[in-house]
Design an enzyme around this catalytic site. Structure first.
Site, PDB file in Angstrom:
ATOM      1  N   CYS A  93       9.742  -6.747 -38.359  1.00 48.83           N
ATOM      2  CA  CYS A  93      10.989  -7.170 -37.709  1.00 48.83           C
ATOM      3  C   CYS A  93      11.929  -7.851 -38.710  1.00 48.83           C
ATOM      4  O   CYS A  93      11.612  -8.920 -39.240  1.00 48.83           O
ATOM      5  CB  CYS A  93      10.635  -8.114 -36.559  1.00 48.83           C
ATOM      6  SG  CYS A  93      12.026  -8.996 -35.845  1.00 48.83           S
ATOM      7  N   CYS A 103      13.127 -11.369 -37.718  1.00 47.78           N
ATOM      8  CA  CYS A 103      12.003 -12.315 -37.847  1.00 47.78           C
ATOM      9  C   CYS A 103      11.882 -12.787 -39.292  1.00 47.78           C
ATOM     10  O   CYS A 103      11.666 -13.979 -39.548  1.00 47.78           O
ATOM     11  CB  CYS A 103      10.692 -11.657 -37.411  1.00 47.78           C
ATOM     12  SG  CYS A 103      10.667 -11.118 -35.692  1.00 47.78           S
TER      13      CYS A 103
END
Length: 115
Positions: free
Chosen positions: A39, A42
């Protein structure tokens, strides 16, 4: 998998489950960072999360890999990454979704000042 951030030694893996962590620290705020290794957002917010964990010792910061912890994702109804769940005694008391640096910093400061 649940990882407790211990940035002096990087990341400490818990052998126990989240319920045991709650029992050990019933009155502490525990922030769960639901992330995925693939991600982008993230990865972008990870340095701030690390900084907050290093600075605010009264809060427990954990990282939860969504690909390995479906039970916690389901429990806290995680629908996107990153998602930050603030818990006390296992109950969600606050949630933030996305790469929301200013909001994350503000919520951590609010919880630190409330302790």
């Amino acid at each position: 998998m649940l990882k407790r951030c211990n940035f002096k030694n990087q990341v400490k893996y818990f052998q126990s489950d989240f319920e045991q962590l709650i029992r050990q620290h019933p009155e502490k705020i525990i922030i769960l960072d639901f992330y995925a290794t693939w991600c982008g957002p993230c990865k972008a917010i990870a340095p701030l999360y690390k900084e907050l964990a290093t600075t605010h010792k009264g809060i427990i910061f954990c990282k939860v890999d969504v690909d390995e912890a479906e039970d916690l994702c389901s429990k806290y109804d995680v629908k996107m990454m990153p998602t930050f769940i603030f818990t006390k005694n296992g109950d969600a008391i606050e949630a933030l979704e996305g790469c929301v640096e200013d909001e994350l910093r503000q919520k951590v400061l609010e919880h630190v000042s409330a302790q």
